[in-house]
Design a protein around this motif. Sequence first.
Motif, PDB file in Angstrom:
ATOM      1  N   ILE A 228       0.823  -1.217   0.000  1.00  0.00           N
ATOM      2  CA  ILE A 228       0.000   0.000   0.000  1.00  0.00           C
ATOM      3  C   ILE A 228       0.852   1.260   0.000  1.00  0.00           C
ATOM      4  N   ASN A 229       1.881   1.296   0.837  1.00  0.00           N
ATOM      5  CA  ASN A 229       2.708   2.508   0.906  1.00  0.00           C
ATOM      6  C   ASN A 229       3.390   2.811  -0.426  1.00  0.00           C
ATOM      7  N   SER A 230       3.849   1.766  -1.090  1.00  0.00           N
ATOM      8  CA  SER A 230       4.482   1.963  -2.400  1.00  0.00           C
ATOM      9  C   SER A 230       3.469   2.458  -3.427  1.00  0.00           C
ATOM     10  N   VAL A 231       2.262   1.897  -3.383  1.00  0.00           N
ATOM     11  CA  VAL A 231       1.205   2.348  -4.285  1.00  0.00           C
ATOM     12  C   VAL A 231       0.867   3.807  -4.004  1.00  0.00           C
ATOM     13  N   ASN A 232       0.750   4.164  -2.727  1.00  0.00           N
ATOM     14  CA  ASN A 232       0.410   5.542  -2.368  1.00  0.00           C
ATOM     15  C   ASN A 232       1.486   6.541  -2.803  1.00  0.00           C
ATOM     16  N   GLU A 233       2.727   6.091  -2.758  1.00  0.00           N
ATOM     17  CA  GLU A 233       3.832   6.964  -3.175  1.00  0.00           C
ATOM     18  C   GLU A 233       3.670   7.378  -4.634  1.00  0.00           C
TER      19      GLU A 233
END
Length: 423
Positions: A228-233
């Motif tokens: 999720i964090n990578s997608v949000n970035e």
Amino acid sequence: MSSYNAVLARNTENAPKDLGPYSQTVAFSHYNNFSAQLPVDPKTGKLVSGGIKEQAEQCLKNIKSIVDSINHVMNDVVRITVFVKNIKDLDAVDEIYKSYFPTYVPARTIAAVAALPMDALVQVEALISNGEGTIPNEPQTGDLIKLTNNSPNAPMNVLSTQTVAFSHYNNLSAQLPVDPISGKLVTGGVKEQTVQCLKNIKAILNSIDVSFDDIVKINIFIKNISDINSVNEVYTTFFPDSSIARAAAYLPARTIIAVSALPLDALVQIEAVVSHGDGTPPQAVEDRHGLIIEANNTVNAPISSSHTQTVAFSHYNHLSAQLPLDPKTGVLVSGGVKEQTQQCLKNIKTIVESIDHTLDDVVKVNIFLKHISDIGSVDAVYTTFFPDGVPARRIVGVPELPHDALIQIDVVVANEEGTPPKA
């Protein structure tokens, strides 16, 4: 909500009933929202015998029966969502699917989930146009048409249309991280794949002269919740897109869905619902900016920096998925699935009431469960919020949820007054 534009729930004996507290189809304005159809024989109330082909056939037969019962045809389907237990069954599903859509193909989303109700192998859901609207005793124009579009600048598929517009919405097929030139997955990890999904969406919108900031709802299907964090970035480099949207800090409503598998073994897939300001001819063309997007957050429900709680456009409000978080602490509520279901629905009720609506205006509910066996416990709470079982509904089992929650719920809500032009 007054009776001027009415929520219309309908059921037919020719499709499965009494499988849960929901209606087969709920119409409002220019759309019919169908409950996800399981491969259940309506006469016996049980799963049909056989394998994936027989089950896919029954799901689509049930959808056709409902479509027929409301005086529509299968070519009025705007979007299809297919959930399978095993992604390897996709070819078998497609073989059946082709027979129901031999010429026209709607927008489509496919994902493999951890489990389905009744231990089914497949579940199919449809969104249907509703040309006559649902104004009691005063039908709206019956000559609205669907507009379909494919662009060579985004991946094309013979079994889906990139975007299907009807009335004031464009419904996009879920975009995989596929390079439209090579037709193959892009190289790299989840960040590169997220970029490609969003680039594909942007290319489709550019092809129909629609702004990226006209997106009202995003659904992200993700293979690993830890991504999720990578997608949000990556996501934050696309939203907001324009100077106007940045000034307003506009973000669409959003739902993140962990899946067991995606087509082509992708790590991420993204689906978008987009406003369509000028309607679909032969309706009189409106000023492109005559209708506005209204975004709303209330401090009485969990607020996120990555999405807006609810985004209204024309006759619908699209809510971001609600987790069982206490809005005061931002922490998961204590207890089990009943307590978590209660909190999700309390958050939804709070958001709906903050925009001067009620739960009676909900037309569709989507429930994502960590344990599909929890359906009975969920329904015990659910029926206290929806005692008449009016909204259409979908339930799928997912491998995991953000915050390690047991349940997540999103809804679509009627918006009687529409979203008026700016003063």
